[in-house]
Design a protein around this motif. Sequence first.
Motif, short mmCIF file in Angstrom:
data_model
loop_
_atom_site.label_atom_id
_atom_site.label_comp_id
_atom_site.label_asym_id
_atom_site.label_seq_id
_atom_site.Cartn_x
_atom_site.Cartn_y
_atom_site.Cartn_z
N ALA A 49 42.86 55.43 30.16
CA ALA A 49 43.19 54.36 31.10
C ALA A 49 42.64 53.02 30.63
O ALA A 49 43.31 51.98 30.73
CB ALA A 49 42.62 54.70 32.49
N LEU A 50 41.41 53.02 30.09
CA LEU A 50 40.84 51.78 29.57
C LEU A 50 41.63 51.28 28.36
O LEU A 50 41.89 50.09 28.22
CB LEU A 50 39.37 52.00 29.18
CG LEU A 50 38.38 52.22 30.32
CD1 LEU A 50 37.01 52.58 29.76
CD2 LEU A 50 38.29 50.99 31.19
N TYR A 66 44.88 49.77 29.50
CA TYR A 66 44.65 48.47 30.13
C TYR A 66 44.42 47.39 29.08
O TYR A 66 45.04 46.32 29.13
CB TYR A 66 43.44 48.56 31.06
CG TYR A 66 43.10 47.27 31.75
CD1 TYR A 66 43.73 46.91 32.93
CD2 TYR A 66 42.15 46.40 31.23
CE1 TYR A 66 43.42 45.72 33.57
CE2 TYR A 66 41.84 45.21 31.85
CZ TYR A 66 42.48 44.87 33.02
OH TYR A 66 42.18 43.69 33.65
N PRO A 93 48.68 44.74 35.19
CA PRO A 93 47.28 44.64 34.77
C PRO A 93 47.03 43.30 34.11
O PRO A 93 47.82 42.83 33.30
CB PRO A 93 47.13 45.81 33.77
CG PRO A 93 48.21 46.76 34.16
CD PRO A 93 49.35 45.91 34.66
N THR A 144 47.59 46.46 27.25
CA THR A 144 48.44 45.58 28.06
C THR A 144 47.93 44.16 28.05
O THR A 144 48.70 43.19 27.93
CB THR A 144 48.51 46.11 29.51
OG1 THR A 144 49.06 47.42 29.49
CG2 THR A 144 49.39 45.21 30.37
N VAL A 145 46.62 44.00 28.18
CA VAL A 145 46.00 42.68 28.12
C VAL A 145 46.37 42.00 26.80
O VAL A 145 46.80 40.84 26.78
CB VAL A 145 44.47 42.78 28.25
CG1 VAL A 145 43.80 41.46 27.88
CG2 VAL A 145 44.08 43.18 29.66
#
Length: 361
Positions: free
Chosen positions: A237-238, A241, A347, A244-245
Amino acid sequence: MGWAMAGHGAEEHPHGADRLCEAGDRVYSRAVRRGRVPRGDAGPVPCLLELALLHPDPDDMDWLVPTSPQEVMTRLLHGLYDEVSAGQRRMGSAVAAFEWYAGLGGPASGAGAGEGAAIRVLDGASRIQAALDQATEACTTEVLTVQPGGIRREHELSEGLHRALELRGRGVRMRDLYNHVARHGQGLLNYLELMGEAVEARTLDEVIDRLILFDRTVAFIPANSDRTMALELRHPALIAYLSTVFERLWRLAIPLTAALPDTRIEGISHREQSIAALLAEGHQDAVIAERLGISVRTCRAHIARLSETLGAASRTQLGVRIAQVGLDCPVDGAPLSVPLPDRLPGPVPGSVPGQGSPTGR
């Protein structure tokens, strides 16, 4: 260890049967040699009675007879055995408990720290470098990096050069994000020329803190402000994220091979417009300098030039003039004061904890 003692003797003679005090040793030794001692001899050392090393003579209560050394040894060993057994039971219970906790996390939680740990703290430059080298060796497809700060120094670029060359040799593609100000560093231009098509670089007014992401599997981010600790992240999950950033910042960024767009107002540079937008948010000079990757001195020089161009005689008046001419919106996108979710759906690239650098390049 010996048996527990209580009362007066425990306070004056805090020891067990396996190690007597000097006075107790003298009285017990005398009792063993002679077969018995007067009760008065044990007055200064009541621990001998409390530990059952002496006991009353059934034929004459004024005398004390010693417990045989063999019996004392048997008792002592039995006590030690009980303590060891209890320790083994506690250890077994602890192992069973942690095995149960580990099972809650699924198969990955039982993997080694270098393979499956979701978050690992790397303390010290040597551990950080070793982890980066391990991730480099395992990488097969791509590396994404965010490199905040100003112009890259030669030693910072050379620190990670061996990894970059190794990756290029295996056909790994790399994408790097920098601050706009990094465009003015000859060292970065030399590095990109050396790497050729293996590396693509883009720039923004502001980027997040340092990030290195290998194969969208393992990421490294700073863990403290003095660049001595980093976090190795493997939690899916990290990783998703952070990926995506990066991708959303990448779409906003300008290729290093392309010129920065002209500002909307003649006589005001791209950097000055970025400074104006941050001034409009109320940031101090040091914060603006850090976010744009420039020195405080350079930042103040730009502010002075901006004030002169806009005809502002004070900071307050400068803020008013910035709003009047519409400089409160940076060139790279929407006003920085607008919450990131309004600007980037889904996100959002919030500030990554820490101010250091897992590595330099």
